[in-house]
Write a protein that holds these residues in place. Structure first.
Motif: not given
Lengths: 276, 220
Positions: B35-36, B39, B81-82, B84-85, B89, B92, B96, B218, B220
């Protein structure tokens, strides 16, 4: 005294930009090197761990083989000899009433039982430490083992050997491992597969000894993972791992079991030593 | 040959056209992009479009300085936004909130503080510094990963962002000193364009490396 500043802003901007670019570039290269170094260390550690495990496995298999050899020889030399002596004793026994039917029957039965014990002891001794393997090499040992099974009527084995010279040249450790693996495979076929035919084909492909084993039994009806966790298969795997041989189990197609074992001949300790 | 002409060919045609290389690899390997990266691919497309508008405005002798004010919001929005992915989490919502806060700050700056024909030399360096912070966090967090640096496609893209925004901070601060077009301004713009070109190359490598799925861990 008046303080004057004749600095060219643009030059300062350029210097700052290039300075930061260099610093960031160096930082990135440093982090790449650091991460790669960590990875290399981890790989080396894993390699060392694997080598250590292999050493342990080798030591276990070697001590197991030595113990088998010792028990096999003891059985053959001590128990076998003693029982043969007992048979001779019975044969040489001179009874007071030689025509006694009961005594004749007893003597006959005793000799039959002793003969069976001698045969069993010889078989156990052979299984524990196949002398043929040590004295006549792998092809002879496989042939002998196949003959014994064929004679028992449990299974009909076809042995096709197209790599006689290469098999003869194998180091005893490698030959024993391959022999034990084939023994285990035949054992599995007899015990679990319900097959009546098996074939062992050995040939040379690009300096590799390739052993093809097939039977016409029910094949692997359980999942490959469960099959591989079985005691027999683990035994096969550890023995092959110990000599750096690879194996592929043929995909299940409704009937029969097939496995292909590949042993690179250049890894044979005898060949490796002469090459090195 | 006239240095101005060379610069025009380099900055107006060559560098913006180079953005097509990462876009090509991004679209080619789109199904493998995390996803990142999707984006960031959108970010390159949008920034290229803004650049096109910029060129059209220049050709019509219009001031394009205000477009940079808008671009600052767009680039911060996409890059945050990129990341944040990529980040946990838990952070996040914080990111925003940061996007919202930065957008408000930029708008306020555009209308009430730097509202003449001038660059947003207060807000853009702040945005760039925050982006540098994201990139550094990523490097620090993945620095102990026991895998090959080159295998992680985001490492390439992160390096591109870090090089461009860290080197650009000083220029973004002193942009208003470069409003007067002279040789020094030309040199500075050539340097920043070259760094942008490096960023595009690193982006292209990153997207190219996405041939296999799950190339980025990712955090975490």
């Amino acid at each position: 005294m008046q303080i004057t500043n004749n600095d060219n802003t643009a030059v300062l901007i350029i210097l700052a930009m290039l300075g930061v670019f260099l610093a960031v570039g160096t930082f990135i290269i440093y982090s790449i090197r650091n991460q790669n170094k960590l990875l290399r260390q981890r790989q080396e550690f894993q390699k060392a761990q694997l080598a250590h495990q292999k050493e342990l496995l080798k030591a276990t298999i070697e001590s197991q083989e030595n113990e088998r050899k010792r028990i096999g020889q003891d059985l053959h030399d001590d128990v076998g000899t003693t029982i043969s002596g007992l048979r001779l004793l019975i044969e040489m026994f001179k009874p007071a009433h030689p025509d006694d039917d009961n005594l004749k029957e007893f003597t006959q039965t005793s000799k039959s039982i002793i003969d069976k014990i001698v045969k069993d002891v010889r078989n156990i001794s052979h299984n524990l430490s196949p002398t043929t393997l040590r004295y006549y090499g792998l092809p002879a040992a496989i042939t002998e083992h196949c003959t014994i099974i064929n004679q028992s009527g449990k299974l009909s084995i076809t042995f096709d050997n197209q790599a006689e010279a290469e098999l003869q040249s194998l180091h005893i450790t490698v030959a024993t491992a391959l022999y034990r693996v084939l023994e285990e495979l035949l054992n599995n076929t007899i015990k679990h597969s319900g097959a009546n035919r098996a074939t062992i084909s050995i040939k040379m492909i690009a300096n590799n000894i390739v052993i093809d084993y097939n039977d016409n039994g029910k094949g692997i009806t359980i999942s490959h993972d469960i099959f591989k966790k079985g005691m027999g298969m683990q035994n096969i795997e550890s023995r092959l791992l110990n000599i750096d041989a690879a194996y592929t189990i043929q995909p299940y197609n409704g009937q029969g079991f097939g496995i292909e074992i590949t042993y690179p001949l250049h890894l044979n300790p005898v060949t490796a030593a002469s090459n090195g | 040959m006239n240095p101005q002409l060379i610069y025009d060919i380099y900055a107006i045609y060559f560098v913006p056209l180079c953005a097509l290389v990462p876009v090509y690899y991004g679209i080619k390997n789109y199904k493998f992009l995390i996803p990142s990266l999707k984006i960031l691919l959108n970010f390159i497309v949008v920034s290229s479009l803004i650049n096109l508008v910029n060129l059209i405005m220049i050709s019509r002798h219009m001031h394009t300085v205000k477009l940079i004010h808008l671009y600052t919001i767009v680039e911060f929005f996409f890059i945050t936004l990129a990341f944040s992915r990529i980040f946990s989490r838990r952070v996040r919502p914080l990111l925003y909130a940061l996007i919202a806060l930065f957008t408000i700050a930029c708008t306020f700056n555009t209308f009430f503080i730097q509202n003449k024909i001038e660059y947003n030399s207060y807000t853009r360096p702040v945005g760039a510094l925050i982006i540098v912070l994201y990139c550094m966090s990523y490097i620090i967090k993945t620095g102990t990963e026991e895998r090959k640096w080159t295998e992680d496609s985001f490492n390439w893209i992160n390096s591109g962002l870090l090089l461009y925004y860290a080197s650009g901070v000083v220029m973004f601060m002193f942009n208003n000193y470069l409003l007067k077009w002279d040789t020094w301004a030309l040199v500075i713009w050539t340097i920043i364009d070259t760094i942008l070109l490096i960023e595009y190359i690193l982006f292209a490598i990153g997207f190219y490396k996405c041939k296999l799925p799950t190339t980025t861990i990712q955090l975490s």
